[in-house]
Design an enzyme around this catalytic site. Structure first.
Site, PDB file in Angstrom:
ATOM      1  N   GLN A 138     -49.154 -23.527 -39.680  1.00  0.00           N
ATOM      2  CA  GLN A 138     -48.091 -24.126 -38.860  1.00  0.00           C
ATOM      3  C   GLN A 138     -48.699 -24.879 -37.684  1.00  0.00           C
ATOM      4  O   GLN A 138     -48.002 -25.561 -36.951  1.00  0.00           O
ATOM      5  CB  GLN A 138     -47.138 -23.047 -38.342  1.00  0.00           C
ATOM      6  CG  GLN A 138     -46.433 -22.265 -39.429  1.00  0.00           C
ATOM      7  CD  GLN A 138     -45.665 -21.100 -38.865  1.00  0.00           C
ATOM      8  OE1 GLN A 138     -44.521 -21.244 -38.404  1.00  0.00           O
ATOM      9  NE2 GLN A 138     -46.270 -19.933 -38.891  1.00  0.00           N
ATOM     10  N   ASN A 139     -50.005 -24.720 -37.512  1.00  0.00           N
ATOM     11  CA  ASN A 139     -50.674 -25.269 -36.336  1.00  0.00           C
ATOM     12  C   ASN A 139     -50.988 -26.749 -36.521  1.00  0.00           C
ATOM     13  O   ASN A 139     -51.262 -27.202 -37.624  1.00  0.00           O
ATOM     14  CB  ASN A 139     -51.956 -24.471 -36.036  1.00  0.00           C
ATOM     15  CG  ASN A 139     -51.650 -23.007 -35.783  1.00  0.00           C
ATOM     16  OD1 ASN A 139     -50.526 -22.646 -35.428  1.00  0.00           O
ATOM     17  ND2 ASN A 139     -52.631 -22.143 -36.000  1.00  0.00           N
ATOM     18  N   ASP A 179     -53.347 -28.245 -34.541  1.00  0.00           N
ATOM     19  CA  ASP A 179     -54.567 -28.461 -33.740  1.00  0.00           C
ATOM     20  C   ASP A 179     -55.806 -28.802 -34.575  1.00  0.00           C
ATOM     21  O   ASP A 179     -56.861 -29.116 -34.018  1.00  0.00           O
ATOM     22  CB  ASP A 179     -54.841 -27.218 -32.855  1.00  0.00           C
ATOM     23  CG  ASP A 179     -54.909 -25.905 -33.672  1.00  0.00           C
ATOM     24  OD1 ASP A 179     -54.510 -24.864 -33.125  1.00  0.00           O
ATOM     25  OD2 ASP A 179     -55.348 -25.937 -34.845  1.00  0.00           O
ATOM     26  N   HIS A 238     -46.690 -28.271 -40.437  1.00  0.00           N
ATOM     27  CA  HIS A 238     -45.963 -28.953 -39.355  1.00  0.00           C
ATOM     28  C   HIS A 238     -46.686 -30.220 -38.909  1.00  0.00           C
ATOM     29  O   HIS A 238     -46.465 -30.718 -37.815  1.00  0.00           O
ATOM     30  CB  HIS A 238     -45.764 -28.008 -38.158  1.00  0.00           C
ATOM     31  CG  HIS A 238     -44.785 -26.912 -38.446  1.00  0.00           C
ATOM     32  ND1 HIS A 238     -44.781 -25.716 -37.756  1.00  0.00           N
ATOM     33  CD2 HIS A 238     -43.797 -26.801 -39.374  1.00  0.00           C
ATOM     34  CE1 HIS A 238     -43.802 -24.941 -38.217  1.00  0.00           C
ATOM     35  NE2 HIS A 238     -43.205 -25.575 -39.211  1.00  0.00           N
ATOM     36  N   CYS A 274     -43.142 -50.025 -35.484  1.00  0.00           N
ATOM     37  CA  CYS A 274     -43.775 -50.711 -36.630  1.00  0.00           C
ATOM     38  C   CYS A 274     -44.404 -49.734 -37.618  1.00  0.00           C
ATOM     39  O   CYS A 274     -44.952 -50.153 -38.640  1.00  0.00           O
ATOM     40  CB  CYS A 274     -44.840 -51.694 -36.125  1.00  0.00           C
ATOM     41  SG  CYS A 274     -46.331 -50.899 -35.502  1.00  0.00           S
ATOM     42  N   GLY A 290     -51.016 -14.398 -37.062  1.00  0.00           N
ATOM     43  CA  GLY A 290     -50.679 -14.999 -35.770  1.00  0.00           C
ATOM     44  C   GLY A 290     -49.437 -15.848 -35.766  1.00  0.00           C
ATOM     45  O   GLY A 290     -49.418 -16.919 -35.155  1.00  0.00           O
ATOM     46  N   SER A 296     -45.067 -15.629 -35.191  1.00  0.00           N
ATOM     47  CA  SER A 296     -43.916 -14.794 -34.796  1.00  0.00           C
ATOM     48  C   SER A 296     -42.863 -14.771 -35.906  1.00  0.00           C
ATOM     49  O   SER A 296     -41.899 -14.030 -35.843  1.00  0.00           O
ATOM     50  CB  SER A 296     -43.300 -15.357 -33.511  1.00  0.00           C
ATOM     51  OG  SER A 296     -42.892 -16.703 -33.725  1.00  0.00           O
TER      52      SER A 296
HETATM   53  N1  APR Z   1     -54.316 -13.044 -32.801  1.00  0.00           N
HETATM   54  C1  APR Z   1     -53.281 -12.960 -33.680  1.00  0.00           C
HETATM   55  N2  APR Z   1     -51.992 -13.158 -33.329  1.00  0.00           N
HETATM   56  C2  APR Z   1     -51.753 -13.441 -32.035  1.00  0.00           C
HETATM   57  C3  APR Z   1     -52.778 -13.536 -31.059  1.00  0.00           C
HETATM   58  C4  APR Z   1     -54.103 -13.329 -31.499  1.00  0.00           C
HETATM   59  N3  APR Z   1     -55.138 -13.401 -30.636  1.00  0.00           N
HETATM   60  N4  APR Z   1     -52.189 -13.822 -29.861  1.00  0.00           N
HETATM   61  C5  APR Z   1     -50.863 -13.909 -30.088  1.00  0.00           C
HETATM   62  N5  APR Z   1     -50.598 -13.664 -31.380  1.00  0.00           N
HETATM   63  C6  APR Z   1     -49.305 -13.668 -32.080  1.00  0.00           C
HETATM   64  C7  APR Z   1     -48.111 -13.358 -31.230  1.00  0.00           C
HETATM   65  O1  APR Z   1     -47.875 -11.943 -31.200  1.00  0.00           O
HETATM   66  C8  APR Z   1     -46.995 -14.077 -32.002  1.00  0.00           C
HETATM   67  O2  APR Z   1     -46.465 -13.241 -33.016  1.00  0.00           O
HETATM   68  O3  APR Z   1     -49.106 -14.987 -32.553  1.00  0.00           O
HETATM   69  C9  APR Z   1     -47.714 -15.260 -32.645  1.00  0.00           C
HETATM   70  C10 APR Z   1     -47.441 -16.582 -31.966  1.00  0.00           C
HETATM   71  O4  APR Z   1     -46.093 -16.897 -32.206  1.00  0.00           O
HETATM   72  P1  APR Z   1     -45.560 -18.375 -31.860  1.00  0.00           P
HETATM   73  O5  APR Z   1     -46.107 -18.778 -30.549  1.00  0.00           O
HETATM   74  O6  APR Z   1     -44.088 -18.356 -32.081  1.00  0.00           O
HETATM   75  O7  APR Z   1     -46.269 -19.304 -32.930  1.00  0.00           O
HETATM   76  P2  APR Z   1     -45.789 -19.692 -34.385  1.00  0.00           P
HETATM   77  O8  APR Z   1     -45.255 -18.503 -35.107  1.00  0.00           O
HETATM   78  O9  APR Z   1     -46.906 -20.417 -35.025  1.00  0.00           O
HETATM   79  O10 APR Z   1     -44.585 -20.720 -34.104  1.00  0.00           O
HETATM   80  C11 APR Z   1     -44.024 -21.332 -35.220  1.00  0.00           C
HETATM   81  O11 APR Z   1     -42.670 -22.737 -33.805  1.00  0.00           O
HETATM   82  O12 APR Z   1     -42.338 -24.073 -31.945  1.00  0.00           O
HETATM   83  C12 APR Z   1     -42.637 -24.068 -33.302  1.00  0.00           C
HETATM   84  O13 APR Z   1     -43.764 -25.809 -34.346  1.00  0.00           O
HETATM   85  C13 APR Z   1     -43.976 -24.678 -33.573  1.00  0.00           C
HETATM   86  O14 APR Z   1     -45.441 -24.194 -35.422  1.00  0.00           O
HETATM   87  C14 APR Z   1     -44.717 -23.616 -34.348  1.00  0.00           C
HETATM   88  C15 APR Z   1     -43.603 -22.727 -34.852  1.00  0.00           C
END
Ligand code: APR
Length: 247
Positions: free
Chosen positions: A100-101, A103, A118, A129, A186, A188
């Site tokens: 989903q990243n 980066d 994403h 354009c 990693g 949510s």
């Molecule tokens: N290692 C593993 N997991 C981690 C760490 C770590 N060091 N630090 C945080 N986390 C976990 C958090 O507990 C959380 O469950 O990573 C998750 C981050 O959740 P989000 O910030 O919601 O990221 P993500 O799930 O990728 O979001 C999905 O939402 O806003 C949109 O487009 C954006 O792709 C993104 C999508």
């Protein structure tokens, strides 16, 4: 199931194994997540800055938020978690990473088979354009950066309110429905359709392994093995267990 038994399952699954990664994967590289501690969306409303309708109305808030981040990507390195997934791919223990990243850190770590669910901020696209240019060649300090034609530039990402590119969605669903082991790292698991990929895998009979310091909506619903911790620590330990089990 302990990590050594899990390693055996990963060896059995080989390159049919898959992974889904989220922003937590890049936290140990210094990239802020979206939700939870230090999350971007704790400070601003995503619907006001990262929804396509908001961007069309006024692209400046998005570029104020993401311009510095995109510029910083030149100096951000993959962490041991990215390296561990790339190692599992190299050793034939993992196939596709559905991330989903935006980066690019999986590819920077040497991962090959990556679906950018994403999109990516590596390229920008003109809203007028449609010309594409590499982010590094745009004036990212401009608010907003503009194309040579004068049009507003947008990153090649999926904004809220936009559909996942069909080929990425279909391929991810196909992979999920055929993988013996799915690592969910990693995320949510609150944004659809990405959050449904592990559910598809579980329904198709995959062993679903979640790596996260926190529990998520998936943990009690579809996860078979919850490895509580940071991906930069858990994934290298898992890759090492796979190496040990391969001897
Ligand atoms: N290692 C593993 N997991 C981690 C760490 C770590 N060091 N630090 C945080 N986390 C976990 C958090 O507990 C959380 O469950 O990573 C998750 C981050 O959740 P989000 O910030 O919601 O990221 P993500 O799930 O990728 O979001 C999905 O939402 O806003 C949109 O487009 C954006 O792709 C993104 C999508």
């Amino acid at each position: 199931m302990d990590i050594d038994q899990l390693a055996e399952k990963i060896i059995e699954g080989g390159t049919r194994n898959a992974a889904v990664s989220g922003a937590g994967m890049s936290v140990e590289s210094g990239v802020a997540p979206f939700r939870g501690k230090g999350g971007l969306w704790e400070k601003m409303d995503p619907m006001k800055v990262a929804h396509i309708d908001a961007f069309r109305e006024d692209p400046v808030p998005y570029w104020e938020m993401r311009g510095p981040f995109i510029k910083s990507l030149e100096t951000i390195d993959p962490n041991p978690g990215h390296a561990a997934l790339a190692r599992l791919q190299r050793e034939g223990r993992l196939g596709t990473i559905i991330t989903q990243n935006i980066d690019g850190l999986h590819e920077a770590a040497g991962s090959t088979d990556v679906i950018e669910f994403h999109g990516s901020v590596r390229t920008l696209r003109c809203m007028d354009c449609s010309r594409k240019i590499p982010s590094r060649s745009a004036c990212l300090d401009d608010r907003p950066p503009r194309c040579a034609c004068g049009g507003v530039l947008r990153p090649d990402v999926v904004f809220f309110g936009e559909a996942i590119p069909p080929e990425a969605l279909v391929r991810s669903q196909q992979i999920a429905s055929d993988c013996p082991v799915m690592l969910v790292v990693g995320t949510s698991a609150v944004v659809q359709p990405a959050a449904s990929i592990p559910v598809i895998a579980r329904r198709a009979g995959a062993l679903v392994v979640e790596i996260n310091p926190e529990r998520t909506p998936l943990t009690d619903q579809v996860v078979d093995v919850f490895l509580e911790g940071w991906s930069g620590e858990v994934l290298p330990a898992l890759a090492e267990a796979v190496r040990r089990a391969s001897c």
